[in-house]
Scaffold this motif. Structure first.
Motif: not given
Length: 240
Positions: A57-62, A85-88, A103-107
Motif C-alpha cells: 500500500g502506498t499509504d506507507g509513503f505518506l 514521492r522520492e521514498a516511493l 513502510p506501513a500505514y495504520d488506518h
C-alpha cells in the motif's frame, strides 16, 4: 460469477505481461474508498500460486502526521504533496534490484507505523496500490515508476456511499479502541458522524479526486470500472 469476470480478465493479462519479463511492478490507483485494496487482494488471490503477487500500500509513503501538522497539511492528507514521492521511487528502484524496506500505514491510528515496516524481496509480480503516483512528465525516471498503471473507476455517487460506509466502520470500531484516530469523533451522534464524514469527503477527498487522481486515468494502461454491485469490468486495455 459476474463480479469475477473483470478480475479474472485483468489477472490473466497481468500474468501474460509478467511472463514476458523477469518481474512486473503494477501500480493500482483510483479514488479514496473506491476499493483498491480489495481489488488488489482479489487479483493476487487469482494469480496464486503462479506467478503469485505481493501487495504494497502506498499509504506507507505518506509523510507522518507530525510532519503534516508542522507543514499545516493535515487537511490535505492524500494530496500529492503529502506523499514522500522520492521514498516511493527509491523503493521501486530497490525492488528492481532485489529487495526494499517498505513502510506501513495504520488506518486505525491514521498514521505511518514504523513498527510495521517490512523488508520485501522482489516478487514475480508486485502490486502497488494507492495514491501518490507521479504523472508522466515529472522528475522521476522510468525505473522509478511502476511498469504499468491500472486505474479503478466508479460512479461518483457509489464512491461517496463507500466512503461513508468506511468512515462509519472505523467510527464504530473506535468505540472500544481509545487509540484509534476515530475515537475523537465518538462524542458525535450517528447523524453527526455521517454529516462530518460527508464534509470530509466534499472538502478533502472530492477535490483530490477531481484535481489529482482522476487525471491519472488518462495515463493508465488498463482502466477498470466497478459498479454499485462491486462488479469489475475492463473498460480499456492499452497494453495490447
Amino acid at each position: 460469477m459476474a463480479e469475477r469476470e473483470g478480475i479474472d480478465e485483468v489477472a490473466s493479462r497481468l500474468r501474460a505481461l509478467q511472463e514476458e519479463r523477469d518481474y512486473l511492478i503494477v501500480g493500482l490507483t483510483g479514488s479514496v474508498a473506491v476499493g483498491k485494496s480489495t481489488l488488489a487482494k482479489a487479483i493476487a488471490e487469482t494469480l496464486a500460486p503462479e506467478p503469485g503477487a505481493e501487495i504494497v500500500g502506498t499509504d506507507g509513503f505518506l509523510l507522518p502526521n507530525a510532519i503534516l501538522e508542522k507543514r499545516e497539511l493535515m487537511m490535505r492528507k492524500g494530496f500529492p504533496e503529502t506523499y514522500d514521492r522520492e521514498a516511493l521511487a527509491a523503493a521501486i528502484r530497490s525492488i528492481r534490484l532485489g529487495q526494499a524496506r517498505i513502510p506501513a500505514y495504520d488506518h486505525e491510528t491514521y498514521d505511518v507505523n514504523p513498527a510495521k515496516a517490512r523488508t520485501l524481496s522482489r516478487p514475480d509480480l508486485l502490486i502497488l496500490e494507492g495514491l501518490g503516483f507521479e504523472p508522466p512528465g515529472g522528475p522521476m525516471g522510468e525505473r522509478d515508476r511502476p511498469d504499468i498503471l491500472i486505474y479503478l473507476d466508479a460512479e461518483r455517487r457509489d464512491i461517496e456511499t463507500w466512503f461513508l460506509a468506511r468512515f462509519m466502520r472505523f467510527w464504530n470500531a473506535a468505540e472500544h479502541d481509545p487509540t484509534s484516530f476515530y475515537a475523537q469523533f465518538r462524542n458525535m451522534t450517528v447523524p453527526q458522524a455521517e454529516a462530518f464524514a460527508m464534509s470530509v469527503w466534499r472538502k478533502i477527498n472530492l477535490p483530490n479526486l477531481e484535481e489529482h487522481i482522476l487525471p491519472m486515468r488518462e495515463h493508465a494502461d488498463i482502466v477498470l470500472k466497478k459498479n454499485a454491485k462491486h462488479e469489475v469490468s475492463v473498460v480499456e486495455d492499452r497494453t495490447r
